[in-house]
Scaffold this active site. Structure first.
Site, short mmCIF file in Angstrom:
data_model
loop_
_atom_site.label_atom_id
_atom_site.label_comp_id
_atom_site.label_asym_id
_atom_site.label_seq_id
_atom_site.Cartn_x
_atom_site.Cartn_y
_atom_site.Cartn_z
N SER A 20 3.94 5.43 -0.78
CA SER A 20 3.02 4.50 -0.12
C SER A 20 3.47 3.07 -0.38
O SER A 20 3.73 2.69 -1.53
CB SER A 20 1.60 4.69 -0.63
OG SER A 20 0.76 3.70 -0.06
N VAL A 70 6.26 0.26 -7.07
CA VAL A 70 7.66 0.64 -6.93
C VAL A 70 8.05 0.70 -5.45
O VAL A 70 9.11 0.24 -5.05
CB VAL A 70 7.97 1.97 -7.65
CG1 VAL A 70 9.43 2.38 -7.44
CG2 VAL A 70 7.69 1.84 -9.15
N CYS A 71 7.16 1.25 -4.62
CA CYS A 71 7.44 1.34 -3.17
C CYS A 71 7.57 -0.05 -2.56
O CYS A 71 8.44 -0.30 -1.73
CB CYS A 71 6.34 2.12 -2.46
SG CYS A 71 6.12 3.80 -3.07
N ASP A 72 6.69 -0.95 -2.98
CA ASP A 72 6.73 -2.34 -2.54
C ASP A 72 8.10 -2.95 -2.90
O ASP A 72 8.78 -3.52 -2.04
CB ASP A 72 5.58 -3.09 -3.22
CG ASP A 72 5.54 -4.57 -2.90
OD1 ASP A 72 4.54 -5.00 -2.31
OD2 ASP A 72 6.48 -5.30 -3.27
#
Length: 172
Positions: free
Chosen positions: A59, A64-66
């Site tokens: 997501s 971490v995804c950001d």
């Protein structure tokens, strides 16, 4: 029914099951249909002839995804017009667009597997317990043959950015 890979990865040390077969270097990448918006879709053939780096994230609204998506957005401008970076998650397309706008991310293409989770299954990254996609990286050559793959073993860790970018650069 798709293969289930029990204990294929962890989330904060807790085992999770991935649905779908693990893809390997040399495999032909499975085709996909993902949402660009609620009605518009994209498939692998839309990027024919281009080198593709597919960055899979659970997501965009997590740290971490950001960071992963921002990092590949920075790299995208340096790789040339023959390379496309696709970020795939199960976030709704509107949420992806809102996140990109807020983050200033404008070089990667965000695509959503929210409707069918078929990309997740085809690429072996669908998390059975959460119905999210496991963090992973796929680099495809212009003929959609997999040249690099990284399935992370722990969801909260970062991928090997340098290795993925190097795999792309070897194909340019």
């Amino acid at each position: 029914m798709a293969q289930e890979r029990a204990n294929a990865a962890t989330l904060k040390g807790n085992p999770i099951t991935l649905i779908g077969s693990e893809l390997k270097v040399g495999d032909q990448a499975p085709d996909f249909t993902l949402n660009q918006s609620l009605v518009d879709t994209a498939s692998l053939s839309d990027y024919a002839g281009k080198i593709k780096l597919i960055s899979v994230v659970p997501s965009l609204d997590t740290g971490v995804c950001d960071a992963q998506t921002r990092r590949f957005n920075e790299e995208a401008g340096k790789l040339g017009d023959n390379v496309v970076i696709l970020t795939v998650s199960v976030d709704l397309p509107m949420a992806q667009a809102r996140w990109c706008g807020a983050a200033g991310v404008d070089k990667v293409v965000t695509l959503s597997d929210y409707k069918t989770r078929s990309f997740g299954e085809a690429y072996g990254v669908l998390i059975k317990e959460l119905q999210l996609l496991m963090r992973s990286i796929f680099v495809l050559d212009a003929d959609n043959k997999i040249q690099y793959v990284e399935y992370l073993s722990e969801m909260t860790e970062h991928p090997n950015y340098e290795a993925a970018i190097e795999a792309v650069k070897k194909l340019v």
